[in-house]
Write a protein that holds these residues in place. Structure first.
Motif, PDB file in Angstrom:
ATOM      1  N   SER A 335       0.851  -1.184   0.000  1.00 57.86           N
ATOM      2  CA  SER A 335       0.000   0.000   0.000  1.00 57.86           C
ATOM      3  C   SER A 335       0.890   1.238   0.000  1.00 57.86           C
ATOM      4  O   SER A 335       2.084   1.160   0.310  1.00 57.86           O
ATOM      5  CB  SER A 335      -0.911   0.012   1.240  1.00 57.86           C
ATOM      6  N   PRO A 336       0.356   2.399  -0.360  1.00 55.10           N
ATOM      7  CA  PRO A 336       1.177   3.618  -0.325  1.00 55.10           C
ATOM      8  C   PRO A 336       1.756   3.930   1.052  1.00 55.10           C
ATOM      9  O   PRO A 336       2.882   4.409   1.158  1.00 55.10           O
ATOM     10  CB  PRO A 336       0.202   4.695  -0.790  1.00 55.10           C
ATOM     11  N   LEU A 337       0.998   3.655   2.108  1.00 58.68           N
ATOM     12  CA  LEU A 337       1.513   3.918   3.447  1.00 58.68           C
ATOM     13  C   LEU A 337       2.705   3.031   3.764  1.00 58.68           C
ATOM     14  O   LEU A 337       3.729   3.486   4.304  1.00 58.68           O
ATOM     15  CB  LEU A 337       0.405   3.708   4.477  1.00 58.68           C
ATOM     16  N   ARG A 338       2.598   1.739   3.423  1.00 56.51           N
ATOM     17  CA  ARG A 338       3.712   0.830   3.649  1.00 56.51           C
ATOM     18  C   ARG A 338       4.913   1.214   2.798  1.00 56.51           C
ATOM     19  O   ARG A 338       6.075   1.066   3.223  1.00 56.51           O
ATOM     20  CB  ARG A 338       3.290  -0.605   3.340  1.00 56.51           C
ATOM     21  N   ALA A 339       4.683   1.697   1.598  1.00 57.53           N
ATOM     22  CA  ALA A 339       5.785   2.130   0.736  1.00 57.53           C
ATOM     23  C   ALA A 339       6.532   3.299   1.352  1.00 57.53           C
ATOM     24  O   ALA A 339       7.769   3.346   1.349  1.00 57.53           O
ATOM     25  CB  ALA A 339       5.244   2.492  -0.646  1.00 57.53           C
ATOM     26  N   VAL A 340       5.801   4.252   1.915  1.00 56.38           N
ATOM     27  CA  VAL A 340       6.444   5.396   2.563  1.00 56.38           C
ATOM     28  C   VAL A 340       7.216   4.945   3.801  1.00 56.38           C
ATOM     29  O   VAL A 340       8.354   5.394   4.045  1.00 56.38           O
ATOM     30  CB  VAL A 340       5.386   6.457   2.917  1.00 56.38           C
ATOM     31  N   GLU A 341       6.642   4.067   4.599  1.00 52.89           N
ATOM     32  CA  GLU A 341       7.343   3.566   5.783  1.00 52.89           C
ATOM     33  C   GLU A 341       8.607   2.809   5.400  1.00 52.89           C
ATOM     34  O   GLU A 341       9.658   2.959   6.049  1.00 52.89           O
ATOM     35  CB  GLU A 341       6.408   2.677   6.592  1.00 52.89           C
ATOM     36  N   THR A 342       8.535   2.015   4.342  1.00 55.08           N
ATOM     37  CA  THR A 342       9.720   1.295   3.881  1.00 55.08           C
ATOM     38  C   THR A 342      10.806   2.260   3.432  1.00 55.08           C
ATOM     39  O   THR A 342      11.996   2.072   3.722  1.00 55.08           O
ATOM     40  CB  THR A 342       9.338   0.345   2.737  1.00 55.08           C
TER      41      THR A 342
END
Length: 522
Positions: A335-342
């Motif tokens: 998801s976009p949120l997980r991409a930013v956290e990564t």
């Protein structure tokens, strides 16, 4: 462990035949002890990198002293000093402290230690055996360091070498070999380790993109260093000729190669927006300050003045690497949120590694003062480029790859296809089986033998549905005012029930009765 430590695993152990291993014979609370095969493997891990390093150092020192027509009085002290220098231990020579030590030998030593440790462990190695390997990888160099400190203290009366602080020396040696052993064991055991620690998958997904981004930045710094050396080749040649002879020029060239990783780290720091200084001279994207530097050929890559529009490179290349880093993180996220956290986790990891490299590559430089990069700005600039550009790129790539699902429009009911006459025929279940009429018996031929009657549920039925379609162009009045114009006539045709079975002329009724004389009741 691996084949090195488990070489005797397939052979029976006499201690086990006698009553179990040493740990079992000592009780359930006793500590496990290594077997002779494992002891030999641990000794290899402990002594092989250290002894090979000492042999290489001794060879280089002897060749240098013989080539310079010098006596061999301080050979042992020079070997001890080089052993400490390989481990980044600051040295004091003639009252001047040298803390900027070449990184290339240290990196090679770390790689050798990591390879030796990774060869003796695998994913199923018990935890206590992994600690044995790490302890052996550190214990051997600590012993060699103790000997080197004693030799350096003894040689201080012969050569201008002051023995370093023992605590600092042991700390650097332990740190270098712990890093190598940790990398070697971690390459084999990172999967069970992260499973045991419960590390989320999106954190692990940041490892490979972060490594690619770090290697891209360092490769760009190396390319800038090579271009700078080629652009100032005349200055580099002048510094090589200052060695006063072939052996002196060769020594300066080898020393420049050993210091090349330090210069690459400095170029990378300038690339991301930090500064690099050598004494009073400093280099940045927007400003270059001149000053006296050591006569080392590799330092000929330092520019004498600002590069004009070269600062644009420091904006375009880090931003492009940050975008690439974010794209790689988006591919590993759900998801976009997980991409930013990564992306944020990877950026922090790269910034921490670069801060460590900046700290190790610099230090005191004798009478020149100090040399190295500004560690704080180096880490902050790296974190800023990768965190900002990477997180934005990761969010956009993931959002464009998997947009939010739109509500599906309601589909209109499907109308039956009309034939030429305007009627529509719908096939009901069982109509395909009853499409063909049953064959009529041939009058000329004999009657076919009737079979057993089919069950009632197995009889196919034929259903024909005739419907008239209403013209769509005609505007229909309200439903309450008219009667429906479409009439559905259905006709169900059942197959003919097979004829009853004809009596067999050869059949005797009495044969169906039980044995005995028939009576009137029968």
């Amino acid at each position: 462990m691996n084949s090195v430590l488990s070489r005797g695993a397939g052979r029976p152990d006499p201690r086990r035949r006698a009553g179990g291993s040493a740990a079992r014979r000592g009780g359930p609370g006793s500590r496990p002890s290594p077997t002779p095969e494992q002891v030999r493997a641990l000794l290899t891990v402990a002594l092989r990198p250290a002894l090979l390093t000492v042999m290489v150092i001794a060879t280089c020192v002897l060749v240098t002293l013989v080539g310079a027509n010098s006596d061999l009085t301080g050979t042992s002290g020079a070997i001890a000093a080089c052993w400490l220098a390989v481990h980044q231990v600051p040295l004091t020579i003639g009252g001047a402290t040298l803390g900027v030590l070449p990184l290339l030998p240290t990196l090679v030593l770390i790689a050798a230690v990591a390879r030796g440790c990774s060869r003796v462990v695998h994913a199923s190695t018990p935890r206590h055996e992994c600690w044995w390997v790490i302890g052996a990888a550190v214990a051997g160099p600590v012993v060699v360091t103790a000997i080197a400190l004693a030799v350096a203290a003894d040689a201080s009366s012969v050569i201008a070498l002051s023995p370093p602080n023992p605590l600092v020396a042991f700390a650097w040696v332990i740190a270098v070999h712990l890093v190598g052993a940790g990398i070697g064991v971690g390459l084999r055991l990172w999967r069970p380790t992260v499973t045991y620690l419960g590390v989320p998958d999106w954190v692990l997904a940041a490892a490979r993109p972060a490594m690619r981004a770090a290697m891209a930045l360092l490769a760009t710094g190396a390319a800038i260093t090579v271009v700078s050396l080629l652009a100032s080749w005349s200055t580099v040649g002048t510094l090589v000729e200052a060695g006063r002879g072939a052996m002196g020029g060769l020594g300066l060239t080898v020393l420049s190669i050993l210091y090349l990783p330090n210069v690459v780290v400095g170029a990378t720091a300038v690339l991301v927006g930090s500064t690099t200084h050598v004494g009073t001279a400093s280099v940045g994207l927007l400003d270059v300050v001149g000053g006296p530097v050591p006569a080392l050929p590799v330092l000929g890559a330092l520019p004498e003045q600002a590069g004009g529009d070269g600062w644009l490179v420091g904006l375009v290349i880090p931003a492009a690497i940050g975008v690439m880093f974010g794209r790689d993180c988006a591919r590993q996220a759900a998801s976009p949120l997980r991409a930013v956290e990564t992306a944020l986790v990877g950026a922090v990891a790269v910034a921490a590694v670069f801060a460590l490299l900046g700290f190790v590559s610099g230090g005191a430089l004798g009478t020149f003062g100090s040399a190295g990069v500004t560690v704080a700005t180096f880490a902050a600039a790296t974190l800023g480029w990768l965190a900002v550009c990477g997180s934005v790129s990761a969010a956009l790539v993931r959002w464009r790859s998997h947009p939010e699902p739109e509500p599906r429009p309601e589909q209109a009911p499907t109308r039956p296809r009309a034939d030429a006459a305007g009627a529509a025929t719908l096939a009901l279940p069982g109509a395909d089986r009853a499409a063909a009429p049953p064959p009529e018996p041939d009058a000329a031929g004999p009657d076919p033998e009737p079979g057993p009657p089919e069950p009632e549920t197995a009889r196919p039925r034929t259903a024909v549905l005739d419907a008239e379609l209403v013209d769509d162009e005609t505007t229909a009045p309200p439903v309450a005012d008219i009667e429906p114009e479409s009439v559905v006539d259905a006709e169900v045709v059942d197959e003919e029930t097979p004829a009853e079975t004809a009596p067999d002329p050869d059949h005797v009724p009495e044969a169906d009765l039980p044995d005995g004389t028939p009576t009137s009741s029968d």
